[in-house]
Design a protein around this motif. Structure first.
Motif, PDB file in Angstrom:
ATOM      1  N   UNK A 206     -15.379  31.320  -9.728  1.00 18.67           N
ATOM      2  CA  UNK A 206     -16.851  32.019  -9.810  1.00 18.67           C
ATOM      3  C   UNK A 206     -16.858  33.375 -10.271  1.00 18.67           C
ATOM      4  N   UNK A 207     -15.606  33.742 -10.670  1.00 21.82           N
ATOM      5  CA  UNK A 207     -15.388  35.198 -11.190  1.00 21.82           C
ATOM      6  C   UNK A 207     -14.442  35.243 -12.097  1.00 21.82           C
ATOM      7  N   UNK A 208     -14.321  36.374 -13.035  1.00 19.22           N
ATOM      8  CA  UNK A 208     -13.021  36.409 -14.167  1.00 19.22           C
ATOM      9  C   UNK A 208     -11.893  36.581 -13.248  1.00 19.22           C
ATOM     10  N   UNK A 209     -11.727  37.443 -12.015  1.00 18.85           N
ATOM     11  CA  UNK A 209     -10.413  37.637 -11.480  1.00 18.85           C
ATOM     12  C   UNK A 209      -9.802  36.562 -11.157  1.00 18.85           C
ATOM     13  N   UNK A 210     -10.568  35.532 -10.751  1.00 19.08           N
ATOM     14  CA  UNK A 210      -9.947  34.001 -10.421  1.00 19.08           C
ATOM     15  C   UNK A 210      -8.941  33.701 -11.324  1.00 19.08           C
ATOM     16  N   UNK A 211      -9.143  33.697 -12.520  1.00 20.56           N
ATOM     17  CA  UNK A 211      -8.309  33.344 -13.462  1.00 20.56           C
ATOM     18  C   UNK A 211      -7.042  33.668 -13.513  1.00 20.56           C
ATOM     19  N   UNK A 212      -6.984  35.223 -13.310  1.00 24.05           N
ATOM     20  CA  UNK A 212      -5.690  36.016 -13.181  1.00 24.05           C
ATOM     21  C   UNK A 212      -4.821  35.630 -12.007  1.00 24.05           C
ATOM     22  N   UNK A 213      -5.824  35.368 -10.592  1.00 18.80           N
ATOM     23  CA  UNK A 213      -5.272  34.735  -9.522  1.00 18.80           C
ATOM     24  C   UNK A 213      -4.628  33.510  -9.537  1.00 18.80           C
ATOM     25  N   UNK A 214      -5.427  32.709 -10.130  1.00 20.88           N
ATOM     26  CA  UNK A 214      -4.942  31.255 -10.042  1.00 20.88           C
ATOM     27  C   UNK A 214      -3.781  31.169 -11.020  1.00 20.88           C
ATOM     28  N   UNK A 215      -3.686  31.703 -12.177  1.00 23.30           N
ATOM     29  CA  UNK A 215      -2.517  31.763 -12.991  1.00 23.30           C
ATOM     30  C   UNK A 215      -1.229  32.419 -12.265  1.00 23.30           C
ATOM     31  N   UNK A 216      -1.288  33.350 -11.422  1.00 19.81           N
ATOM     32  CA  UNK A 216      -0.373  33.956 -10.713  1.00 19.81           C
ATOM     33  C   UNK A 216       0.261  33.046  -9.780  1.00 19.81           C
ATOM     34  N   UNK A 217      -0.895  32.302  -8.990  1.00 17.52           N
ATOM     35  CA  UNK A 217      -0.480  31.231  -7.916  1.00 17.52           C
ATOM     36  C   UNK A 217       0.297  30.065  -8.605  1.00 17.52           C
ATOM     37  N   UNK A 218      -0.048  29.724  -9.643  1.00 19.83           N
ATOM     38  CA  UNK A 218       0.877  28.867 -10.499  1.00 19.83           C
ATOM     39  C   UNK A 218       2.010  29.132 -11.011  1.00 19.83           C
ATOM     40  N   UNK A 219       2.095  30.490 -11.445  1.00 18.05           N
ATOM     41  CA  UNK A 219       3.445  31.047 -11.876  1.00 18.05           C
ATOM     42  C   UNK A 219       4.177  31.173 -10.742  1.00 18.05           C
ATOM     43  N   UNK A 220       4.043  31.686  -9.598  1.00 15.75           N
ATOM     44  CA  UNK A 220       4.699  31.664  -8.495  1.00 15.75           C
ATOM     45  C   UNK A 220       5.126  30.358  -7.681  1.00 15.75           C
ATOM     46  N   UNK A 221       4.200  29.278  -7.925  1.00 19.58           N
ATOM     47  CA  UNK A 221       4.892  27.815  -7.625  1.00 19.58           C
ATOM     48  C   UNK A 221       5.701  27.336  -8.619  1.00 19.58           C
ATOM     49  N   UNK A 222       5.887  27.820  -9.588  1.00 21.40           N
ATOM     50  CA  UNK A 222       7.074  27.704 -10.800  1.00 21.40           C
ATOM     51  C   UNK A 222       8.228  28.350 -10.198  1.00 21.40           C
ATOM     52  N   UNK A 223       7.866  29.740 -10.039  1.00 22.62           N
ATOM     53  CA  UNK A 223       9.044  30.403  -9.738  1.00 22.62           C
ATOM     54  C   UNK A 223       9.635  30.189  -8.307  1.00 22.62           C
ATOM     55  N   UNK A 224       9.017  29.580  -7.454  1.00 22.52           N
ATOM     56  CA  UNK A 224       9.529  29.130  -6.163  1.00 22.52           C
ATOM     57  C   UNK A 224      10.437  28.042  -6.435  1.00 22.52           C
ATOM     58  N   UNK A 225      10.110  27.198  -7.217  1.00 25.05           N
ATOM     59  CA  UNK A 225      11.094  25.977  -7.393  1.00 25.05           C
ATOM     60  C   UNK A 225      12.418  26.281  -8.155  1.00 25.05           C
ATOM     61  N   UNK A 226      12.301  27.138  -9.024  1.00 29.83           N
ATOM     62  CA  UNK A 226      13.150  27.845 -10.093  1.00 29.83           C
ATOM     63  C   UNK A 226      13.980  28.472  -9.001  1.00 29.83           C
ATOM     64  N   UNK A 227      13.625  29.544  -8.239  1.00 28.73           N
ATOM     65  CA  UNK A 227      14.488  30.242  -7.239  1.00 28.73           C
ATOM     66  C   UNK A 227      15.177  29.336  -6.354  1.00 28.73           C
ATOM     67  N   UNK A 228      14.545  28.279  -5.804  1.00 29.75           N
ATOM     68  CA  UNK A 228      15.305  27.191  -4.963  1.00 29.75           C
ATOM     69  C   UNK A 228      16.409  26.772  -5.521  1.00 29.75           C
ATOM     70  N   UNK A 229      16.165  26.486  -6.990  1.00 31.07           N
ATOM     71  CA  UNK A 229      17.594  25.725  -7.448  1.00 31.07           C
ATOM     72  C   UNK A 229      18.684  26.569  -7.711  1.00 31.07           C
TER      73      UNK A 229
END
Length: 238
Positions: A106-129
C-alpha cells in the motif's frame, strides 16, 4: 552432530539475518503483517534452490575456476551475471509473485522492505550452509559475526537497491527500472565478491579495505534511497 549442537549452530547461523530483519522493519512507520513477513522471508530462503540450479547451469559457459581466477575481467563478469543477476532476480521474483498484486502493498517503501525481507531469507539459508559446516563452536560464532557485517548485510543492501528501482518502476509505469535495479544491485554484488577474492591475496591496505568501502558505499546509497522512497506519495502504485 547431536540435536542440541545442531540447534545451537542453527541459531548462530540464523541470528545475523534476524538481527538485520528487525532493524529494517523499524524503518516502516506502517508495520507489515507478521504473517506476510514470515511468508516472504521463508520464500526468500527457498530461492536458494533455483539459484543453485541456475548458477550451476550458467557456470558451464565459463572456464574452470582455476582459469577463471586468472582473468579479472572474466571473473567480474561471472560474479555479475552468474552470481549477482541470478540471486538478485530470484529475490525480486518472490516479491513480484507474492506481494505486488496483494493487499499488503500500500506504499512504495513496502517494495524496498519486502525485497530486503526476501534477501535476508536467502542470506539466512546461505549463512546456515556456512555455519553448519564449521568445525568448532568458536569458529561458527566468529564466522557468523563477520558475515553479520559483510555477506548477510550485503544481501539486504542489494535487495534494497532492487526494491527502490521496483518502486520507481511502479510509480513511473516503466518496467525498465526493474532491469536497471537488478543490474545495479548485481554489479555491486559482483564488485564485493571480486574484492573478497582480491582480499585473499591482499598486498596493500587498499585491497584489505576495499570490501568494507564497497559495503559502506552501498549503505549510504540505500540510506538515500530510503529517504527518497519515503517522499513518494502513499498509494502511488500503487
Amino acid at each position: 552432530m547431536s540435536i542440541s549442537t545442531f540447534i545451537l549452530y542453527f541459531v548462530i547461523g540464523a541470528l545475523p539475518a534476524i538481527v538485520w530483519l528487525l532493524f529494517y522493519l523499524r524503518q516502516d512507520v506502517h508495520p507489515e503483517s507478521n504473517k506476510k513477513i514470515i511468508e516472504i522471508f521463508l520464500w526468500g530462503g527457498i530461492m536458494v534452490v533455483p539459484v543453485y540450479l541456475a548458477e550451476t547451469i550458467l557456470e558451464c559457459f565459463f572456464p574452470e575456476k582455476d582459469i577463471l581466477l586468472q582473468n579479472t575481467i572474466l571473473l567480474f563478469i561471472y560474479y555479475i551475471f552468474v552470481v549477482g543477476v541470478v540471486e538478485e532476480f530470484f529475490k525480486y521474483w518472490v516479491v513480484k509473485k507474492r506481494v505486488i498484486n496483494s493487499s499488503h502493498l500500500d506504499e512504495p517503501i513496502d517494495l524496498m522492505l519486502y525485497l530486503i525481507i526476501s534477501g535476508l531469507g536467502f542470506a539466512m539459508v546461505e549463512n546456515l550452509s556456512v555455519i553448519l559446516s564449521s568445525a568448532a563452536l568458536e569458529e561458527a560464532i566468529f564466522v557468523s559475526l563477520i558475515r553479520l557485517l559483510t555477506a548477510v548485510f550485503l544481501h539486504s543492501l542489494t535487495a534494497a537497491i532492487t526494491g527502490y528501482f521496483l518502486a520507481l518502476s511502479l510509480y513511473n509505469r516503466k518496467k525498465i527500472f526493474i532491469a536497471v535495479g537488478i543490474l545495479i544491485a548485481a554489479t555491486f554484488h559482483g564488485l564485493y565478491n571480486l574484492s573478497i577474492i582480491e582480499l585473499n591475496s591482499a598486498e596493500n591496505l587498499f585491497s584489505f579495505l576495499l570490501p568494507i568501502v564497497i559495503i559502506f558505499l552501498m549503505a549510504i546509497i540505500v540510506y538515500i534511497f530510503f529517504k527518497k522512497v519515503k517522499c513518494l506519495p502513499r498509494g502511488s502504485k500503487i
